[in-house]
Design an enzyme around this catalytic site. Structure first.
Site, PDB file in Angstrom:
ATOM      1  CB  CYS A 104     -37.923 -38.450   6.488  1.00 30.91           C
ATOM      2  SG  CYS A 104     -36.184 -38.654   6.781  1.00 30.91           S
ATOM      3  NE  ARG A 127     -28.972 -34.647  10.679  1.00 31.95           N
ATOM      4  CZ  ARG A 127     -29.204 -34.274   9.429  1.00 31.95           C
ATOM      5  NH1 ARG A 127     -28.222 -33.759   8.699  1.00 31.95           N
ATOM      6  NH2 ARG A 127     -30.406 -34.412   8.895  1.00 31.95           N
ATOM      7  CD  GLN A 155     -33.756 -30.921   8.824  1.00 31.64           C
ATOM      8  OE1 GLN A 155     -34.586 -31.753   9.146  1.00 31.64           O
ATOM      9  NE2 GLN A 155     -32.785 -31.187   7.973  1.00 31.64           N
ATOM     10  CG  ASP A 198     -37.738 -31.817   7.129  1.00 29.40           C
ATOM     11  OD1 ASP A 198     -37.624 -31.796   5.897  1.00 29.40           O
ATOM     12  OD2 ASP A 198     -37.420 -32.785   7.832  1.00 29.40           O
ATOM     13  CG  HIS A 256     -40.957 -35.511   4.581  1.00 31.94           C
ATOM     14  ND1 HIS A 256     -40.705 -34.958   5.825  1.00 31.94           N
ATOM     15  CD2 HIS A 256     -39.778 -36.001   4.135  1.00 31.94           C
ATOM     16  CE1 HIS A 256     -39.430 -35.115   6.118  1.00 31.94           C
ATOM     17  NE2 HIS A 256     -38.838 -35.744   5.117  1.00 31.94           N
ATOM     18  CE  LYS A 298     -27.872 -34.471  -1.590  1.00 31.31           C
ATOM     19  NZ  LYS A 298     -27.461 -34.193  -0.200  1.00 31.31           N
ATOM     20  CG  HIS A 335     -37.135 -36.906   1.919  1.00 38.95           C
ATOM     21  ND1 HIS A 335     -37.013 -37.439   3.184  1.00 38.95           N
ATOM     22  CD2 HIS A 335     -37.401 -37.963   1.101  1.00 38.95           C
ATOM     23  CE1 HIS A 335     -37.190 -38.754   3.118  1.00 38.95           C
ATOM     24  NE2 HIS A 335     -37.423 -39.089   1.869  1.00 38.95           N
TER      25      HIS A 335
END
Length: 669
Positions: free
Chosen positions: A361, A390, A408, A410, A412, A496, A542
């Protein structure tokens, strides 16, 4: 004159009870059947023991086995206490620590006496038998309030060093609750508990395994033995759970990953996956599918760096909240000794620190900030197949389900306040189409503000309501979609929506998510020029659907038990010969199948056909096309489909047409 308490019941009725009455007394007054069925009580919203007196006029709901979630938590807590009592009865000198209920059972951490080895699987049958004796004794479970000093003295006198240490750290003067099992065994516990051990079903629990544990989870402390069990309300529930576990073991993605030659993991790269050609083919198909879905939904794909200056993460707030889970990397300068030809890395005294991104992000905000953005350009949807790292603890790593390096799907979305609900609703529809393509049903949950968070209360109020409104407009805020709100489970920067998929054996997996964030645009100074010519903050959504490719592939493997849909299967068909005379025809069939876009291999080995069938079935190849002399002469193939007993003989052209249909991804059909 006796004081009368007014007790309100769920059906709207009122009971007047004398002072000192308990929920158990109310149950008995209503009828013997309810008195027997009652397990605990909810008094003014708090779950309590049945024999704990009311403090004042109260609202009361009696908990029975019909209240399954609450009842299961109660019985599992009690099974844990019975486990600890049984171990100490069998081996005096055992020290007990703590034992909570879990999602499917319970555990208790104990330390064996110095006179014996740590507990092992061999001890479990004896412990189970002693637990059944304690349950059969129907021992009352009785609550008492003790002072901290009294409790410390008891634990010290009995050599319970762990319990004594914990009690010493509790606030001075605080009254603590203990529970007696009968009159001869006691544990420190907040409760609540069932009225007696006899309320447990002696046939509805099973001790599953033992594992090492450390006191208070710190490897510097004493090592304990954690004894795990599963506990249920009745034998039927236990049997169903054990069958699920057996089925889950057959579906374990790590086992199937080896059999299907998909991937492996090894110590040289803790928590990172070595993808083999077959496994990476699944990845590529999923990635191509998701790109098509995102392209069709108006996303623009980007690629951002793995390393960013730590100061960027400090500004975003992640460093303060998440640093222990991030990998930090210093700038280095090479130094070469005069007699050495190899450079040796050295950290410069004034080195800047970089961090490997644990999420995408902040980088997406930096892309959004390039140039001046007008309100006319919004919404802007930026997607990335972003590789993240991570620092998960070694003990928490689990195959593909929990890794250190992951990618991901992912994205945004940067939008105006007025566009949030429409964008979230559109995402709900997109996620629905994806999950249905894979045959999943799901539930939608709303995770609300956590205790520790950034942003104003007004912003949180607005963000949470926007998500509610979007789900309602998408037609998903109802029982069909398992709608539920989860207090305190949101991210530190945003509430979320969560998608919880249900797999083929009834397990749930939290996968997709969308979060409405007003914090990060503010912290990273993202803005657009509004219709009024002034700078405004965008709202940042997100979102992800797969979550991570690694975990989603693991879920798919277990959901389908390795029998992936043909369009995802690494090898979609194998042409296998019965006799060597058919080798030429097998190669011809392979060429035609490949030309039609089918992922196909041949098996021309000098082996019996039953051997070939078993081997390719183990590898979960969807279709085996068997050919012999007759098939070669007639231009046919005998199709053996995975999981089916019968085979069908069809022309090669018909087989190709059938496989082409099955091999087409669902979004292209």
């Amino acid at each position: 004159m006796t004081e009368v308490l007014k007790i309100s019941l769920p059906d709207g009725s009122m009971r007047e009870m004398p002072a000192g009455s308990t929920p158990g007394d109310v149950a008995a007054a209503i009828g013997p059947g309810l008195a027997k069925a009652a397990l605990a009580a909810r008094v003014n919203g708090e779950v309590r023991d049945l024999d704990r007196p009311f403090d004042a006029d109260s609202e009361l709901a009696l908990i029975t086995a019909r209240d399954e979630d609450e009842a299961l938590e109660l019985v599992r807590h009690d099974y844990a206490h019975v486990l600890a009592e049984a171990v100490q009865a069998l081996w005096p000198g055992t020290q007990i620590t703590f034992g909570p209920a879990t999602d499917d059972g319970f555990y208790y951490d104990v330390k064996a006496p110095d006179t014996r080895d740590p507990f092992s699987m061999d001890d479990l049958p004896a412990i189970e038998e002693k637990m059944r004796e304690i349950i059969a004794a129907d021992k009352p479970l009785r609550r008492e309030v003790w002072t901290r000093r009294r409790l410390i003295d008891k634990w010290d006198a009995e050599g319970e060093t762990f319990k004594a240490e914990w009690a010493r750290e509790l606030p001075e003067g605080e009254e603590l609750t203990v529970y007696w099992s009968g009159s001869d065994w006691l544990d420190m516990c907040r409760g609540p508990h069932l009225p007696s051990t006899g309320k447990l079903d002696p046939r509805a629990f099973k001790l599953m395994r033992v594992a090492g544990a450390y006191w208070r989870g710190d490897q510097k402390n004493a090592q304990l033995t954690r004894i795990y069990g599963t506990g249920w309300l009745n034998r039927k529930q236990l049997d169903a759970h054990l069958m699920r576990l057996e089925e889950a073991a057959k579906r374990d993605h790590r086992k199937l990953g080896r059999e299907m030659d998909l991937f492996h993991l090894q110590e040289e790269a803790h928590g990172s996956v070595f993808w083999h050609p077959n496994g990476y083919r699944i990845w590529r198909e999923l990635e191509a599918y998701m790109r098509r879905k995102m392209d069709g939904a108006g996303y623009r794909e980007i690629k951002t760096p793995q390393l960013m200056d730590v100061r960027q993460w400090e500004q975003s707030g992640h460093w303060g909240k998440y640093a222990e889970n991030m990998f930090a990397v210093p700038d280095i300068v090479p130094e070469v000794e005069a007699e050495d030809t190899a450079a040796s890395p050295r950290v410069a005294p004034d080195a800047d620190w970089m961090a490997i991104k644990p999420m995408n992000c902040p980088a997406h905000v930096l892309v959004f900030k390039q140039g001046i953005t007008s309100y006319r350009e919004l919404p802007i949807r930026l997607g990335e197949m972003g590789c993240c790292h991570r620092n998960e603890p070694h003990g928490a790593l689990h195959g593909l389900m929990r890794v250190r390096q992951f990618t991901q799907d992912d994205a945004h979305i940067f939008c105006t306040e007025a566009q949030v609900v429409d964008e979230v609703r559109a995402f709900c529809k997109l996620a629905d189409s994806v999950y249905r393509d894979f045959g999943f049903s799901y539930e939608v949950k709303l995770a609300l503000r956590p205790e520790r968070r950034f942003g104003s209360e007004a912003d949180w109020d607005k963000a949470e309501q926007e998500l509610r409104d979007a789900v309602a407009e998408a037609g998903m805020q109802n029982e069909e979609y398992g709608w539920e709100e989860l207090p305190g489970e949101g991210a530190f920067y945003a509430p979320k929506l969560e998608w919880h998929l249900t797999d083929a054996i009834g397990r749930t997996w939290q996968v997709g998510t969308i979060q409405g964030d007003r914090v990060l645009p503010e912290r990273l100074d993202a803005s657009y020029i509004g219709e009024d010519g002034e700078r405004h903050r965008p709202v940042m959504l997100h979102r992800a659907i797969f979550g991570s490719y690694e975990r989603f592939i693991g879920i798919l493997i277990e959901h389908f038990a390795g029998k992936l849909p043909v369009w995802l299967a690494p090898v979609q068909a194998v042409v296998a010969t019965i006799v060597s005379d058919a080798d030429g025809y097998a190669r011809e069939a392979e060429a035609k199948l490949k030309a039609a876009g089918i992922r196909v291999e041949t098996d021309l080995r000098n082996e019996k056909i039953n051997y070939k069938v078993r081997e390719h079935s183990l590898a979960k190849v969807p279709h085996l096309l068997v050919v012999g002399k007759r098939e070669a002469e007639e231009g046919t193939v005998a199709i053996r489909t995975l999981g089916e007993q019968r085979q069908q003989v069809v022309s090669l052209d018909d087989a190709i047409a059938m496989l082409q249909t099955e091999a087409t991804p669902p979004d292209l059909r």
